[in-house]
Design a protein around this motif. Structure first.
Motif, PDB file in Angstrom:
ATOM      1  N   TYR A   1       0.875  -1.163   0.000  1.00  0.00           N
ATOM      2  CA  TYR A   1       0.000   0.000   0.000  1.00  0.00           C
ATOM      3  C   TYR A   1       0.915   1.217   0.000  1.00  0.00           C
ATOM      4  CZ  TYR A   1      -3.557   3.294   1.681  1.00  0.00           C
ATOM      5  OH  TYR A   1      -4.411   4.360   1.826  1.00  0.00           O
ATOM      6  N   ASP A   2       0.777   2.076  -0.983  1.00  0.00           N
ATOM      7  CA  ASP A   2       1.786   3.112  -1.255  1.00  0.00           C
ATOM      8  C   ASP A   2       2.118   3.996  -0.057  1.00  0.00           C
ATOM      9  OD1 ASP A   2      -0.734   4.267  -1.314  1.00  0.00           O
ATOM     10  OD2 ASP A   2      -0.357   5.499  -3.092  1.00  0.00           O
ATOM     11  N   PHE A   3       1.124   4.359   0.782  1.00  0.00           N
ATOM     12  CA  PHE A   3       1.370   5.256   1.906  1.00  0.00           C
ATOM     13  C   PHE A   3       2.421   4.699   2.872  1.00  0.00           C
ATOM     14  CE2 PHE A   3      -2.387   8.391   2.513  1.00  0.00           C
ATOM     15  CZ  PHE A   3      -2.071   8.973   1.306  1.00  0.00           C
ATOM     16  N   ASP A   4       2.541   3.382   2.965  1.00  0.00           N
ATOM     17  CA  ASP A   4       3.466   2.776   3.927  1.00  0.00           C
ATOM     18  C   ASP A   4       4.914   2.782   3.439  1.00  0.00           C
ATOM     19  OD1 ASP A   4       1.224   2.254   5.421  1.00  0.00           O
ATOM     20  OD2 ASP A   4       1.057   0.165   4.795  1.00  0.00           O
ATOM     21  N   TYR A   5       5.132   3.118   2.166  1.00  0.00           N
ATOM     22  CA  TYR A   5       6.478   3.030   1.597  1.00  0.00           C
ATOM     23  C   TYR A   5       6.860   4.321   0.860  1.00  0.00           C
ATOM     24  CZ  TYR A   5       5.586  -1.842   2.650  1.00  0.00           C
ATOM     25  OH  TYR A   5       5.271  -3.004   3.305  1.00  0.00           O
ATOM     26  N   GLN A   6       6.370   5.449   1.362  1.00  0.00           N
ATOM     27  CA  GLN A   6       6.554   6.709   0.650  1.00  0.00           C
ATOM     28  C   GLN A   6       8.026   7.082   0.468  1.00  0.00           C
ATOM     29  OE1 GLN A   6       3.481   9.920   1.589  1.00  0.00           O
ATOM     30  NE2 GLN A   6       3.177   8.522   3.277  1.00  0.00           N
ATOM     31  N   SER A   7       8.825   6.893   1.513  1.00  0.00           N
ATOM     32  CA  SER A   7      10.233   7.289   1.406  1.00  0.00           C
ATOM     33  C   SER A   7      10.960   6.467   0.347  1.00  0.00           C
ATOM     34  CB  SER A   7      10.935   7.139   2.763  1.00  0.00           C
ATOM     35  OG  SER A   7      10.925   5.791   3.193  1.00  0.00           O
ATOM     36  N   GLN A   8      10.592   5.192   0.205  1.00  0.00           N
ATOM     37  CA  GLN A   8      11.257   4.337  -0.774  1.00  0.00           C
ATOM     38  C   GLN A   8      10.723   4.537  -2.192  1.00  0.00           C
ATOM     39  OE1 GLN A   8      12.452   0.307   0.449  1.00  0.00           O
ATOM     40  NE2 GLN A   8      11.177   0.586   2.264  1.00  0.00           N
ATOM     41  N   LEU A   9       9.518   5.082  -2.300  1.00  0.00           N
ATOM     42  CA  LEU A   9       8.935   5.319  -3.613  1.00  0.00           C
ATOM     43  C   LEU A   9       9.322   6.687  -4.181  1.00  0.00           C
ATOM     44  CD1 LEU A   9       5.370   3.820  -3.079  1.00  0.00           C
ATOM     45  CD2 LEU A   9       7.333   2.756  -4.206  1.00  0.00           C
ATOM     46  N   ALA A  10      10.010   7.491  -3.364  1.00  0.00           N
ATOM     47  CA  ALA A  10      10.485   8.797  -3.843  1.00  0.00           C
ATOM     48  C   ALA A  10      11.808   8.578  -4.564  1.00  0.00           C
ATOM     49  CB  ALA A  10      10.650   9.760  -2.669  1.00  0.00           C
ATOM     50  N   ARG A  11      11.735   8.158  -5.824  1.00  0.00           N
ATOM     51  CA  ARG A  11      12.932   7.742  -6.559  1.00  0.00           C
ATOM     52  C   ARG A  11      12.702   7.915  -8.061  1.00  0.00           C
ATOM     53  NH1 ARG A  11      13.558   1.778  -4.809  1.00  0.00           N
ATOM     54  NH2 ARG A  11      15.144   1.680  -6.423  1.00  0.00           N
ATOM     55  N   PRO A  12      13.790   7.991  -8.830  1.00  0.00           N
ATOM     56  CA  PRO A  12      13.647   8.032 -10.296  1.00  0.00           C
ATOM     57  C   PRO A  12      13.132   6.687 -10.818  1.00  0.00           C
ATOM     58  CG  PRO A  12      15.835   8.778  -9.586  1.00  0.00           C
ATOM     59  CD  PRO A  12      15.182   8.137  -8.398  1.00  0.00           C
ATOM     60  N   ASN A  13      12.591   6.705 -12.018  1.00  0.00           N
ATOM     61  CA  ASN A  13      12.117   5.493 -12.704  1.00  0.00           C
ATOM     62  C   ASN A  13      11.107   4.704 -11.876  1.00  0.00           C
ATOM     63  OD1 ASN A  13      13.893   5.929 -14.970  1.00  0.00           O
ATOM     64  ND2 ASN A  13      15.574   5.230 -13.657  1.00  0.00           N
ATOM     65  N   LEU A  14      10.236   5.445 -11.197  1.00  0.00           N
ATOM     66  CA  LEU A  14       9.241   4.789 -10.347  1.00  0.00           C
ATOM     67  C   LEU A  14       8.288   3.916 -11.160  1.00  0.00           C
ATOM     68  CD1 LEU A  14       7.932   4.401  -7.572  1.00  0.00           C
ATOM     69  CD2 LEU A  14       6.623   6.502  -7.955  1.00  0.00           C
ATOM     70  N   ASP A  15       8.061   4.292 -12.409  1.00  0.00           N
ATOM     71  CA  ASP A  15       7.130   3.520 -13.234  1.00  0.00           C
ATOM     72  C   ASP A  15       7.556   2.059 -13.360  1.00  0.00           C
ATOM     73  OD1 ASP A  15       9.346   4.345 -14.677  1.00  0.00           O
ATOM     74  OD2 ASP A  15       8.253   4.534 -16.580  1.00  0.00           O
ATOM     75  N   THR A  16       8.814   1.833 -13.741  1.00  0.00           N
ATOM     76  CA  THR A  16       9.288   0.458 -13.909  1.00  0.00           C
ATOM     77  C   THR A  16       9.439  -0.248 -12.564  1.00  0.00           C
ATOM     78  OG1 THR A  16      11.577   1.267 -13.951  1.00  0.00           O
ATOM     79  CG2 THR A  16      10.463   0.964 -16.064  1.00  0.00           C
ATOM     80  N   TYR A  17       9.765   0.535 -11.530  1.00  0.00           N
ATOM     81  CA  TYR A  17       9.913  -0.051 -10.189  1.00  0.00           C
ATOM     82  C   TYR A  17       8.575  -0.597  -9.697  1.00  0.00           C
ATOM     83  CZ  TYR A  17      11.604  -0.402  -5.359  1.00  0.00           C
ATOM     84  OH  TYR A  17      11.974  -0.858  -4.110  1.00  0.00           O
ATOM     85  N   LEU A  18       7.498   0.177  -9.883  1.00  0.00           N
ATOM     86  CA  LEU A  18       6.168  -0.272  -9.466  1.00  0.00           C
ATOM     87  C   LEU A  18       5.729  -1.491 -10.269  1.00  0.00           C
ATOM     88  CD1 LEU A  18       4.212   3.086  -8.978  1.00  0.00           C
ATOM     89  CD2 LEU A  18       4.744   1.397  -7.222  1.00  0.00           C
ATOM     90  N   GLN A  19       5.999  -1.477 -11.549  1.00  0.00           N
ATOM     91  CA  GLN A  19       5.614  -2.618 -12.384  1.00  0.00           C
ATOM     92  C   GLN A  19       6.284  -3.897 -11.905  1.00  0.00           C
ATOM     93  OE1 GLN A  19       6.597  -1.113 -16.284  1.00  0.00           O
ATOM     94  NE2 GLN A  19       4.521  -0.399 -16.663  1.00  0.00           N
ATOM     95  N   SER A  20       7.528  -3.790 -11.457  1.00  0.00           N
ATOM     96  CA  SER A  20       8.248  -4.952 -10.941  1.00  0.00           C
ATOM     97  C   SER A  20       7.592  -5.474  -9.661  1.00  0.00           C
ATOM     98  CB  SER A  20       9.704  -4.584 -10.671  1.00  0.00           C
ATOM     99  OG  SER A  20      10.393  -5.667 -10.063  1.00  0.00           O
ATOM    100  N   ILE A  21       7.143  -4.564  -8.808  1.00  0.00           N
ATOM    101  CA  ILE A  21       6.490  -4.979  -7.563  1.00  0.00           C
ATOM    102  C   ILE A  21       5.212  -5.743  -7.870  1.00  0.00           C
ATOM    103  CG2 ILE A  21       5.262  -4.129  -5.518  1.00  0.00           C
ATOM    104  CD1 ILE A  21       7.323  -1.845  -5.405  1.00  0.00           C
ATOM    105  N   TYR A  22       4.375  -5.173  -8.746  1.00  0.00           N
ATOM    106  CA  TYR A  22       3.101  -5.834  -9.069  1.00  0.00           C
ATOM    107  C   TYR A  22       3.329  -7.144  -9.832  1.00  0.00           C
ATOM    108  CZ  TYR A  22       0.514  -1.713  -7.555  1.00  0.00           C
ATOM    109  OH  TYR A  22      -0.022  -0.703  -6.798  1.00  0.00           O
TER     110      TYR A  22
END
Length: 345
Positions: free
Chosen positions: A239-260
């Protein structure tokens, strides 16, 4: 009345706080803690100041002790003298009394249920060990005045925008500007919830469930998340709110796709008209479609709010109807699906 029904009042408050924020008042906000009768990190307060109690923690004790401590040694400002830990908000500057009047109005926004969530957030974290003591229970009290509730909410808001904040002894944003930011966020998100700030590296987590949803459905989804966490525990739900500090990064699009795509046993998609419109939902949906392409249907679950035409979803696809089932039921369905997945693994 819940926050979502008070948008006009929130807009009026935004205008009022914006007017004061634009004046750049020299007003400071900090949190002061007192252990027993000693202020932690004691210092000289500015001449113009106002202090307001947020909460007090008396320790783990019996019900009889609680009944007596609530009525003795009470001080108008400092509360019950001798409490194990007390928290106060301190305003320093010539406009502190103006801010308190405005905070009283802002604090009146919240319903009783919302007020309880706001009051309990920080204290729960600090007395967690006492909660598990089998020989007693933690006893605490909160200041229920509207200004105190608003100051509580500001601390909650900071925990959202700065997940790694410490004890907030000094807040570097003036309280008028901070209130303006909090109100603008409240207008958009309409939700108050506990933020579980994870310190585990995202790359090292395999989630039981990952949730894909538009922000407009956050209030509903957040309630589902809260119930799922009670079942599966910390770092089990993406759930995005719990990982805000780690999601503040470049290339978030590909990073999120990898998680899902690779780090979740089950991906739950909350389908609706807003899902189609959001770019980030579209990016997540690409990873989800790849799961379906590889015939891993067990890893995807649809929750449907309306009859929106989402590309790649067809009338023959099964879903849970969120217009009929509430958050409790949806959380139970997700739990059942996860458990079935685990049993067949």
């Amino acid at each position: 009345m819940a926050i979502r029904k008070k948008k006009n009042e929130i807009k009026r408050l935004i205008a009022a706080f914006e007017e004061q924020a634009n004046k750049f008042h020299d007003l400071k906000l900090s949190t002061v803690y007192r252990k027993k009768n000693k202020i932690v990190n004691e210092r000289q307060f500015d001449k113009q100041n106002h202090i307001i109690m947020l909460w007090q923690y008396y320790g783990v004790m019996s019900d009889t002790h609680k009944l007596t401590i609530d009525v003795i040694n009470r001080h108008e400002i400092w509360g019950v003298l001798g409490a194990e830990l007390s928290a106060y908000s301190l305003l320093e500057g010539e406009t502190c009394h103006l801010f308190i009047r405005m905070a009283n109005r802002a604090g009146a926004l919240f319903s009783e249920k919302e007020r309880e969530k706001i009051k309990s957030k920080q204290l729960e974290e600090l007395v967690e060990e006492g909660m598990s003591n089998p020989e007693g229970k933690p006893v605490c009290t909160h200041n229920t005045a509207n200004a105190s509730i608003w100051l509580h909410y500001l601390l909650y808001f900071i925990s959202k925008i700065r997940p790694n904040s410490a004890d907030l002894a000094r807040i570097d944003i003036d309280p008028f500007t901070l209130s303006l930011m909090a109100l603008e966020d409240l207008l958009e998100n309409e939700i108050i919830q506990k933020i579980d700030k994870s310190t585990t590296k995202l790359e090292d987590i395999n989630f039981k469930v990952a949730l894909s949803f538009p922000g407009e459905k956050r209030p509903y989804v957040a309630n589902v998340v809260e119930k799922l966490k009670r079942v599966f525990g910390t770092d089990s739900i993406f759930y995005d709110f719990d990982y805000q500090s780690q999601l503040a990064r470049p290339n978030l699009d590909t990073y999120l796709q990898s998680i899902y795509r690779d780090q979740a046993d089950l991906v739950v998609v909350f389908l609706c008209e807003d899902y189609i419109k959001k770019q980030w939902c579209g990016l997540e949906w690409r990873a989800i479609r790849d799961i379906i392409k590889h015939k891993e249907d067990d890893k995807v679950m649809f929750i449907n709010f309306d009859n929106a035409n989402v590309e790649g979803v067809f009338s023959i696809d099964g879903y849970i109807d969120a217009t009929y089932h509430d958050e409790n039921s949806v959380a139970q369905f997700i739990t059942e699906r996860v458990n079935l997945f685990a049993d067949n693994a």
